[in-house]
Design a protein around this motif. Structure first.
Motif, PDB file in Angstrom:
ATOM      1  N   GLU A 197      37.161  30.629  35.601  1.00 34.72           N
ATOM      2  CA  GLU A 197      36.306  31.141  36.666  1.00 34.72           C
ATOM      3  C   GLU A 197      37.005  31.158  38.025  1.00 34.72           C
ATOM      4  N   ARG A 198      38.238  30.687  38.091  1.00 35.43           N
ATOM      5  CA  ARG A 198      38.994  30.687  39.356  1.00 35.43           C
ATOM      6  C   ARG A 198      40.216  31.608  39.298  1.00 35.43           C
ATOM      7  N   ILE A 199      40.329  32.435  38.268  1.00 29.85           N
ATOM      8  CA  ILE A 199      41.517  33.267  38.070  1.00 29.85           C
ATOM      9  C   ILE A 199      41.291  34.709  38.519  1.00 29.85           C
ATOM     10  N   PHE A 200      42.313  35.272  39.158  1.00 24.12           N
ATOM     11  CA  PHE A 200      42.424  36.711  39.383  1.00 24.12           C
ATOM     12  C   PHE A 200      43.811  37.149  38.903  1.00 24.12           C
ATOM     13  N   ALA A 201      44.082  38.444  38.980  1.00 25.68           N
ATOM     14  CA  ALA A 201      45.373  38.981  38.543  1.00 25.68           C
ATOM     15  C   ALA A 201      45.951  39.870  39.622  1.00 25.68           C
ATOM     16  N   LYS A 239      47.661  35.106  26.377  1.00 28.13           N
ATOM     17  CA  LYS A 239      47.916  33.690  26.633  1.00 28.13           C
ATOM     18  C   LYS A 239      46.646  32.856  26.437  1.00 28.13           C
ATOM     19  N   LEU A 240      45.512  33.402  26.857  1.00 30.60           N
ATOM     20  CA  LEU A 240      44.242  32.670  26.764  1.00 30.60           C
ATOM     21  C   LEU A 240      43.587  32.805  25.395  1.00 30.60           C
ATOM     22  N   GLY A 241      44.146  33.653  24.554  1.00 28.06           N
ATOM     23  CA  GLY A 241      43.560  33.855  23.233  1.00 28.06           C
ATOM     24  C   GLY A 241      42.225  34.568  23.291  1.00 28.06           C
ATOM     25  N   GLU A 242      42.079  35.474  24.250  1.00 28.18           N
ATOM     26  CA  GLU A 242      40.829  36.195  24.445  1.00 28.18           C
ATOM     27  C   GLU A 242      41.055  37.696  24.273  1.00 28.18           C
ATOM     28  N   ILE A 295      38.503  41.309  31.404  1.00 26.41           N
ATOM     29  CA  ILE A 295      38.011  42.303  32.359  1.00 26.41           C
ATOM     30  C   ILE A 295      36.669  41.867  32.940  1.00 26.41           C
ATOM     31  N   ASN A 296      35.752  41.483  32.076  1.00 29.14           N
ATOM     32  CA  ASN A 296      34.422  41.077  32.537  1.00 29.14           C
ATOM     33  C   ASN A 296      34.465  39.769  33.312  1.00 29.14           C
ATOM     34  N   ARG A 297      35.314  38.843  32.879  1.00 22.77           N
ATOM     35  CA  ARG A 297      35.423  37.556  33.565  1.00 22.77           C
ATOM     36  C   ARG A 297      35.912  37.739  34.993  1.00 22.77           C
ATOM     37  N   LYS A 349      35.756  40.371  36.880  1.00 19.08           N
ATOM     38  CA  LYS A 349      34.724  41.018  37.698  1.00 19.08           C
ATOM     39  C   LYS A 349      33.687  39.996  38.162  1.00 19.08           C
ATOM     40  N   LYS A 350      33.282  39.140  37.241  1.00 23.16           N
ATOM     41  CA  LYS A 350      32.327  38.088  37.604  1.00 23.16           C
ATOM     42  C   LYS A 350      32.927  37.164  38.652  1.00 23.16           C
ATOM     43  N   ASN A 351      34.202  36.847  38.488  1.00 21.62           N
ATOM     44  CA  ASN A 351      34.876  36.004  39.465  1.00 21.62           C
ATOM     45  C   ASN A 351      34.858  36.627  40.860  1.00 21.62           C
ATOM     46  N   MET A 352      34.992  37.960  40.900  1.00 24.15           N
ATOM     47  CA  MET A 352      34.951  38.645  42.182  1.00 24.15           C
ATOM     48  C   MET A 352      33.566  38.543  42.821  1.00 24.15           C
ATOM     49  N   ILE A 353      32.538  38.735  42.008  1.00 20.84           N
ATOM     50  CA  ILE A 353      31.174  38.624  42.530  1.00 20.84           C
ATOM     51  C   ILE A 353      30.932  37.211  43.057  1.00 20.84           C
ATOM     52  N   ASP A 354      31.378  36.199  42.308  1.00 19.21           N
ATOM     53  CA  ASP A 354      31.199  34.807  42.730  1.00 19.21           C
ATOM     54  C   ASP A 354      31.986  34.525  44.009  1.00 19.21           C
ATOM     55  N   LEU A 355      33.176  35.100  44.121  1.00 21.08           N
ATOM     56  CA  LEU A 355      33.998  34.881  45.322  1.00 21.08           C
ATOM     57  C   LEU A 355      33.306  35.414  46.562  1.00 21.08           C
ATOM     58  N   LEU A 356      32.643  36.542  46.432  1.00 20.64           N
ATOM     59  CA  LEU A 356      32.017  37.198  47.582  1.00 20.64           C
ATOM     60  C   LEU A 356      30.591  36.727  47.849  1.00 20.64           C
ATOM     61  N   ASP A 357      30.077  35.896  46.967  1.00 22.10           N
ATOM     62  CA  ASP A 357      28.693  35.431  47.104  1.00 22.10           C
ATOM     63  C   ASP A 357      28.537  34.527  48.331  1.00 22.10           C
TER      64      ASP A 357
END
Length: 248
Positions: free
Chosen positions: A192-196, A227-230, A236-238, A240-248
């Motif tokens: 939940e703290r990762i971006f690319a 690397k994450l086995g996903e 992609i969805n994670r 995007k969610k991280n971005m929404i949480d960052l801007l909240d």
């Protein structure tokens, strides 16, 4: 529409987020509709060039900032920089560099410019994109001093033992091209703290010895998923969610 609204509105129409790229010299014909470009600036000139691109392309977000390598020469008036920060959800690139910048006579000016940007980021609650090379502990201390509770640390390659303290300070981390060369920073960051990022136009060429492309971020996503086995779609969805949480 402010930059936060523009970013959120774009998330439904893109798949990938390149959190740290420089587009001041990018041909608009090469931009990909599937990518949201968070175009970091290094100075006033690069910001203005990127802003012109962003005004024509909805999936380009121009971030204002002064890179530490420009701290000695940049003359961006503070009152004009503040006006832009006041309406920006994200800012950068800013920070300190005591590794690539070898001339130590610039250190005090670096600190002055970085402090002024942190003060504005704190005042207007905008999230800074942070350069830390060779100054990881000092940057962390300054984030605490200015009460920066959300930041995004760009292409971290410092001591792994500092990562928990950055996370405690609310930092997120971008995973960049060095994921192809053995970097294990991704192992220490909660999903939940990762971006690319690509840090193009120089990031991919430097690491992989190939020409940069406007869709290189796809490679980063796919390698991160591996690397994450996903599955890539989950990453992609994670993010995007991280971005929404960052801007909240």
């Amino acid at each position: 529409m402010n930059s936060k609204e523009k970013i959120i509105n774009q998330l439904d129409s893109v798949a990938y987020i390149d959190f740290h790229i420089h587009l001041e010299d990018q041909s608009p014909d090469d931009l990909q509709d599937s990518v949201l470009y968070l175009a970091n600036s290094i100075d006033r000139e690069s910001y203005n060039a990127t802003l012109a691109l962003a005004e024509k392309h909805r999936n380009v977000i121009a971030l204002p900032g002064i890179h530490p390598a420009r701290s000695e020469t940049e003359t961006w008036p503070l009152h004009l920089l503040e006006k832009i920060f006041s309406r920006s959800a994200l800012t950068g690139e800013m920070g300190l560099d005591f590794f690539w910048i070898e001339d130590r006579s610039h250190d005090s000016r670096q600190r002055e410019i970085f402090r002024s940007q942190l003060e504005l980021s704190s005042k207007y609650k905008c999230v800074p994109s942070i350069h830390t090379k060779g100054a990881e502990q000092e940057v962390l201390d300054l984030l605490k001093e200015y009460g920066i509770q959300k930041s995004v640390v760009h292409w971290y390659s410092g001591p792994l033992e500092l990562i928990p303290s950055y996370l405690d300070q609310g930092a997120r981390f971008t995973i960049g091209p060095d994921i192809f060369k053995g970097s294990e920073v991704w192992k220490h960051i909660p999903p939940e703290r990762i971006f690319a990022e690509t840090d193009n136009p120089t990031g991919i060429p430097w690491i992989l010895n190939k020409d940069a492309r406007a869709d290189d971020i796809v490679m980063i996503y796919r390698e991160l998923a591996l690397k994450l086995g996903e599955k890539e779609e989950k990453i992609i969805n994670r993010l995007k969610k991280n971005m929404i949480d960052l801007l909240d």
